[in-house]
Design a protein around this motif. Structure first.
Motif, mmCIF file in Angstrom:
data_model
loop_
_atom_site.group_PDB
_atom_site.id
_atom_site.type_symbol
_atom_site.label_atom_id
_atom_site.label_comp_id
_atom_site.label_asym_id
_atom_site.label_seq_id
_atom_site.Cartn_x
_atom_site.Cartn_y
_atom_site.Cartn_z
ATOM 1 N N PRO A 91 1.453 -1.273 -0.146
ATOM 2 C CA PRO A 91 0.076 -0.029 0.367
ATOM 3 C C PRO A 91 0.679 1.154 -0.016
ATOM 4 N N ALA A 92 0.293 2.423 -0.539
ATOM 5 C CA ALA A 92 0.750 3.957 -0.482
ATOM 6 C C ALA A 92 0.994 4.808 0.814
ATOM 7 N N ILE A 93 -0.369 4.270 1.374
ATOM 8 C CA ILE A 93 -0.330 5.177 2.244
ATOM 9 C C ILE A 93 -0.431 4.146 3.636
ATOM 10 N N VAL A 94 -0.129 4.672 4.262
ATOM 11 C CA VAL A 94 -0.200 3.195 6.289
ATOM 12 C C VAL A 94 -0.593 4.270 7.120
ATOM 13 N N ARG B 35 0.684 13.623 8.659
ATOM 14 C CA ARG B 35 1.165 12.869 7.386
ATOM 15 C C ARG B 35 2.356 13.240 6.848
ATOM 16 N N PHE B 36 3.434 12.200 6.715
ATOM 17 C CA PHE B 36 4.842 12.672 6.862
ATOM 18 C C PHE B 36 4.658 11.232 5.532
ATOM 19 N N ASP B 37 5.239 11.805 4.371
ATOM 20 C CA ASP B 37 5.795 11.584 2.662
ATOM 21 C C ASP B 37 6.824 10.217 2.851
ATOM 22 N N PHE B 38 6.831 9.488 1.943
ATOM 23 C CA PHE B 38 7.584 8.440 2.134
ATOM 24 C C PHE B 38 8.227 8.785 0.687
ATOM 25 N N THR B 39 9.344 8.949 0.007
ATOM 26 C CA THR B 39 10.127 8.753 -1.207
ATOM 27 C C THR B 39 10.401 7.678 -2.442
ATOM 28 N N CYS B 40 11.242 7.689 -3.237
ATOM 29 C CA CYS B 40 12.276 7.166 -3.269
ATOM 30 C C CYS B 40 13.080 8.090 -3.762
ATOM 31 N N GLY B 41 14.148 7.606 -3.967
ATOM 32 C CA GLY B 41 15.326 8.776 -3.422
ATOM 33 C C GLY B 41 15.507 10.118 -4.627
ATOM 34 N N MET B 42 14.385 9.777 -5.735
ATOM 35 C CA MET B 42 14.802 11.383 -6.847
ATOM 36 C C MET B 42 13.473 11.980 -6.473
ATOM 37 N N GLY B 43 12.584 11.099 -5.632
ATOM 38 C CA GLY B 43 11.023 11.980 -5.257
ATOM 39 C C GLY B 43 9.865 11.785 -6.425
ATOM 40 N N MET B 44 10.160 10.344 -7.096
ATOM 41 C CA MET B 44 9.834 10.254 -8.065
ATOM 42 C C MET B 44 8.712 9.363 -7.361
ATOM 43 N N LEU B 45 9.103 8.344 -6.423
ATOM 44 C CA LEU B 45 7.365 7.431 -6.265
ATOM 45 C C LEU B 45 7.509 7.987 -4.960
ATOM 46 N N HIS B 46 5.899 7.395 -4.773
ATOM 47 C CA HIS B 46 5.348 8.467 -2.943
ATOM 48 C C HIS B 46 3.975 7.031 -2.714
ATOM 49 N N GLY B 47 4.628 7.708 -1.127
ATOM 50 C CA GLY B 47 4.120 7.073 -0.727
ATOM 51 C C GLY B 47 3.497 8.405 1.282
ATOM 52 N N ALA B 48 3.004 7.487 2.177
ATOM 53 C CA ALA B 48 2.850 8.328 3.035
ATOM 54 C C ALA B 48 2.881 7.683 4.266
ATOM 55 N N VAL B 49 3.331 7.617 5.789
ATOM 56 C CA VAL B 49 2.508 6.993 6.797
ATOM 57 C C VAL B 49 1.699 8.364 7.189
ATOM 58 N N VAL B 50 0.112 7.743 7.604
ATOM 59 C CA VAL B 50 -0.666 8.763 8.391
ATOM 60 C C VAL B 50 -0.544 8.781 9.876
ATOM 61 N N VAL B 51 0.037 8.961 10.745
ATOM 62 C CA VAL B 51 0.166 8.937 12.315
ATOM 63 C C VAL B 51 -1.135 10.122 12.811
ATOM 64 N N LYS B 52 -2.047 9.390 14.193
ATOM 65 C CA LYS B 52 -3.104 9.794 14.443
ATOM 66 C C LYS B 52 -2.833 10.144 15.621
#
Ligand SMILES: [Cu+2]
Length: 126
Positions: free
Chosen positions: A54-57, A109-126
């Motif tokens: 998943p892209a968002i956890v 909401r904290f994004d994670f990306t590949c080293g080039m910033g092309m792939l995107h995901g996010a950790v949503v912290v509640k």
């Protein structure tokens, strides 16, 4: 009259198709809840293959998080993952799993990306 009816059918079908695509997209991007591991960490396995799945956890602040990146490709794009908000930059060897542990100390909401910033995901912290 029949032309107008046909037009309405075409418009209604198009609107329905767009709504379905949007619904599917949002559903696919919905935040995934953690499973709790033996040590009480909030655990996820994220497949890396042209993107993150998943892209968002979603996690709870103040408790340990374990992200296992299962990289199923050797495309150079995904060879690194960066979770900048928590000072994490890690190599992801091809066709293997890499575990990243951290404890989010704040909500957001904290994004994670590949080293080039092309792939995107996010950790949503509640
Ligand atoms: Cu990349």
């Amino acid at each position: 009259m029949s032309v107008s009816t046909n037009d309405w059918i075409v418009v209604a079908s198009a609107v329905g198709a767009i709504a379905l695509v949007n619904w599917y997209f949002l559903f696919g991007k919905r935040a995934i809840a953690a499973s709790i591991g033996a040590q009480g960490a909030q655990e996820f396995t994220i497949r890396v293959h042209g993107g993150y799945e998943p892209a968002i956890v979603e996690v709870t602040a103040g408790r340990p998080v374990r992200l296992t990146f299962d990289r199923m490709e050797d495309n150079p794009c995904s060879e690194e993952v960066v979770l900048a908000a928590f000072g994490i930059r890690r190599d992801l060897p091809a066709f293997s799993k890499t575990t990243i542990d951290f404890t989010p100390d704040r909500a957001g909401r904290f994004d994670f990306t590949c080293g080039m910033g092309m792939l995107h995901g996010a950790v949503v912290v509640k």
